[in-house]
Design an enzyme around this catalytic site. Structure first.
Site, short mmCIF file in Angstrom:
data_model
loop_
_atom_site.label_atom_id
_atom_site.label_comp_id
_atom_site.label_asym_id
_atom_site.label_seq_id
_atom_site.Cartn_x
_atom_site.Cartn_y
_atom_site.Cartn_z
N LYS A 40 -19.79 -48.16 21.71
CA LYS A 40 -19.70 -46.77 22.12
C LYS A 40 -18.75 -46.61 23.30
O LYS A 40 -18.31 -45.50 23.61
CB LYS A 40 -21.09 -46.25 22.53
CG LYS A 40 -22.13 -46.31 21.45
CD LYS A 40 -23.51 -45.96 22.06
CE LYS A 40 -24.61 -46.22 21.04
NZ LYS A 40 -25.94 -46.15 21.72
N GLY A 41 -18.46 -47.72 23.97
CA GLY A 41 -17.79 -47.65 25.25
C GLY A 41 -16.44 -46.97 25.26
O GLY A 41 -16.02 -46.40 26.26
N GLU A 99 -10.33 -50.29 22.96
CA GLU A 99 -11.56 -50.86 23.53
C GLU A 99 -11.69 -50.45 24.99
O GLU A 99 -10.69 -50.17 25.67
CB GLU A 99 -11.51 -52.40 23.35
CG GLU A 99 -12.58 -53.19 24.05
CD GLU A 99 -13.99 -52.94 23.57
OE1 GLU A 99 -14.36 -51.77 23.41
OE2 GLU A 99 -14.76 -53.91 23.42
N ASP A 100 -12.91 -50.42 25.48
CA ASP A 100 -13.14 -49.99 26.86
C ASP A 100 -12.75 -51.05 27.88
O ASP A 100 -12.05 -50.77 28.84
CB ASP A 100 -14.60 -49.53 27.07
CG ASP A 100 -15.64 -50.58 26.67
OD1 ASP A 100 -15.27 -51.66 26.17
OD2 ASP A 100 -16.84 -50.30 26.85
N ASP A 103 -13.73 -58.49 29.01
CA ASP A 103 -14.39 -59.31 30.01
C ASP A 103 -14.23 -60.77 29.59
O ASP A 103 -13.21 -61.38 29.89
CB ASP A 103 -15.85 -58.86 30.11
CG ASP A 103 -16.65 -59.58 31.18
OD1 ASP A 103 -16.04 -60.22 32.05
OD2 ASP A 103 -17.89 -59.49 31.17
N LYS A 131 -10.87 -57.15 33.03
CA LYS A 131 -11.59 -57.86 34.09
C LYS A 131 -11.30 -59.34 33.92
O LYS A 131 -12.08 -60.08 33.31
CB LYS A 131 -13.09 -57.56 33.94
CG LYS A 131 -13.96 -57.94 35.09
CD LYS A 131 -15.31 -57.20 35.09
CE LYS A 131 -16.21 -57.51 33.94
NZ LYS A 131 -17.58 -56.95 34.11
N PHE A 152 -19.49 -54.76 37.94
CA PHE A 152 -19.94 -54.08 36.74
C PHE A 152 -19.45 -52.64 36.78
O PHE A 152 -19.74 -51.90 37.70
CB PHE A 152 -21.46 -54.16 36.55
CG PHE A 152 -21.82 -53.94 35.13
CD1 PHE A 152 -21.72 -54.96 34.20
CD2 PHE A 152 -22.20 -52.67 34.69
CE1 PHE A 152 -22.00 -54.74 32.86
CE2 PHE A 152 -22.47 -52.45 33.35
CZ PHE A 152 -22.38 -53.50 32.43
N ASP A 159 -21.15 -48.04 29.96
CA ASP A 159 -22.54 -47.82 30.35
C ASP A 159 -23.12 -49.01 31.08
O ASP A 159 -22.61 -50.13 31.02
CB ASP A 159 -23.39 -47.57 29.11
CG ASP A 159 -23.71 -48.86 28.36
OD1 ASP A 159 -22.75 -49.61 28.04
OD2 ASP A 159 -24.89 -49.14 28.10
N ARG A 165 -22.46 -43.23 30.78
CA ARG A 165 -21.34 -43.10 29.86
C ARG A 165 -20.55 -41.81 30.06
O ARG A 165 -19.36 -41.75 29.85
CB ARG A 165 -21.82 -43.12 28.39
CG ARG A 165 -22.17 -44.48 27.88
CD ARG A 165 -22.21 -44.47 26.36
NE ARG A 165 -23.01 -45.58 25.85
CZ ARG A 165 -22.58 -46.84 25.75
NH1 ARG A 165 -21.37 -47.16 26.13
NH2 ARG A 165 -23.37 -47.78 25.28
P1 IMP Z 1 -16.45 -59.34 26.32
O1 IMP Z 1 -16.82 -59.60 24.89
O2 IMP Z 1 -17.17 -60.29 27.26
O3 IMP Z 1 -14.96 -59.28 26.57
O4 IMP Z 1 -17.09 -57.98 26.73
C1 IMP Z 1 -16.68 -56.83 26.20
C2 IMP Z 1 -17.83 -55.86 26.07
O5 IMP Z 1 -18.86 -56.06 27.03
C3 IMP Z 1 -17.23 -54.53 26.29
O6 IMP Z 1 -16.92 -53.95 25.05
C4 IMP Z 1 -18.32 -53.80 27.02
O7 IMP Z 1 -19.10 -53.11 26.06
C5 IMP Z 1 -19.15 -54.86 27.68
N1 IMP Z 1 -18.80 -54.99 29.11
C6 IMP Z 1 -18.21 -56.05 29.71
N2 IMP Z 1 -18.03 -55.82 31.03
C7 IMP Z 1 -18.53 -54.60 31.26
C8 IMP Z 1 -18.62 -53.78 32.45
O8 IMP Z 1 -18.20 -54.13 33.57
N3 IMP Z 1 -19.19 -52.56 32.27
C9 IMP Z 1 -19.62 -52.11 31.06
N4 IMP Z 1 -19.55 -52.83 29.95
C10 IMP Z 1 -19.01 -54.07 30.04
MG MG Z 2 -17.03 -52.21 24.37
#
Ligand code: IMP
Ligand code: MG
Length: 175
Positions: A40-41, A99-100, A103, A131, A152, A159, A165
Site C-alpha cells: 500500500k505504501g 515503490e515507496d 530498505d 535507505k 523509520f 505506515d 499513511r
Molecule cells: P525491503 O524489502 O527491506 O527493501 O523493504 C521494503 C518494504 O519495507 C517497503 O516496501 C516498506 O513497505 C517497508 N519499509 C522499509 N522501511 C520502511 C520505513 O522506514 N517505513 C515504512 N516502511 C518501511
Molecule cells: Mg512498500
C-alpha cells in the site's frame, strides 16, 4: 494515533521532487507504458507521479500489486509474498514499477524478478525513498526521490503498523 510527527520532507519538497522525477523519466517512456504501484505504501507517490506524467503529455495505464514482507510495525523479514498480483498484461510492455522505499532490497528484488519472468520489454524502477543503511542485497533502481538516513519513515503512503499513511509529508518516528 496521538502523536503527529513533524515533517522531514515537506509537502512542497515532495511536490517539487515528484515533478522532477517525472520530467526525468518522460524521455525514457515509450508510447504505452504501464505504471504499477506497490501497495500500500506507494499509493500516494504513484497517484502524484501519474498526474505529473499526464501534465507532461504521457497517459500511462495504471495497475497495482500488493506485497507483504511478513512483518508488522517496524520489523522486516526476508520473505516477500505477492498478496495480490496486478491484472494488466505486461508481456512485451514497458513497466514503470513504483515503490515507496528501498530498505534491505528484498522487496524490490522479488518484484523485479516477478516482472522479468512475465516477459516485460523494459522495467523501470522508481522509488521515493532510499535507505541505504538497511541494504542486504544489491538492487538496481532507475530513479530515487530522496536518500534518507537510517530510521523509520512514515507518511505520504508509508505506515507504521497501519498508521500515518495519510500524512501529506514524510516524517521519521521512533517505533
Ligand atoms: P525491503 O524489502 O527491506 O527493501 O523493504 C521494503 C518494504 O519495507 C517497503 O516496501 C516498506 O513497505 C517497508 N519499509 C522499509 N522501511 C520502511 C520505513 O522506514 N517505513 C515504512 N516502511 C518501511
Ligand atoms: Mg512498500
Amino acid at each position: 494515533m496521538a502523536f503527529i510527527p513533524p515533517a522531514y520532507v515537506s509537502q512542497d519538497e515532495l511536490a517539487d521532487r515528484v515533478g522532477a522525477l517525472a520530467r526525468a523519466l518522460v524521455p525514457r517512456l515509450r508510447c504505452e507504458p504501464i505504471v504499477i504501484g506497490v501497495m500500500k505504501g506507494a499509493f500516494m507517490f504513484t497517484a502524484d507521479l501519474v498526474r505529473q506524467f499526464h501534465a507532461l503529455g504521457i497517459a500511462p495505464r495504471l495497475d497495482f500489486i500488493t506485497v507483504s514482507s511478513y512483518g508488522f510495525g517496524a520489523q522486516r523479514a526476508d520473505a516477500v509474498a505477492i498478496v495480490q498480483d496486478h491484472s494488466l498484461e505486461v508481456n512485451q510492455a514497458q513497466v514503470v514499477l513504483v515503490e515507496d522505499i528501498i530498505d534491505s532490497g528484498h522487496t524490490l528484488k522479488t518484484l523485479q524478478s516477478h516482472f522479468i519472468n512475465k516477459g516485460v520489454a523494459e522495467l523501470l524502477t522508481v522509488v521515493l525513498l532510499d535507505k541505504p543503511s538497511g541494504r542486504a542485497t544489491s538492487v538496481l533502481v532507475d530513479s530515487v526521490g530522496f536518500t534518507v538516513p537510517d530510521g523509520f519513515w512514515v507518511g505520504y503512503g508509508l505506515d507504521y503498523a497501519g498508521n500515518y499513511r495519510g500524512l501529506p509529508y514524510i516524517a521519521r518516528i521512533q517505533p
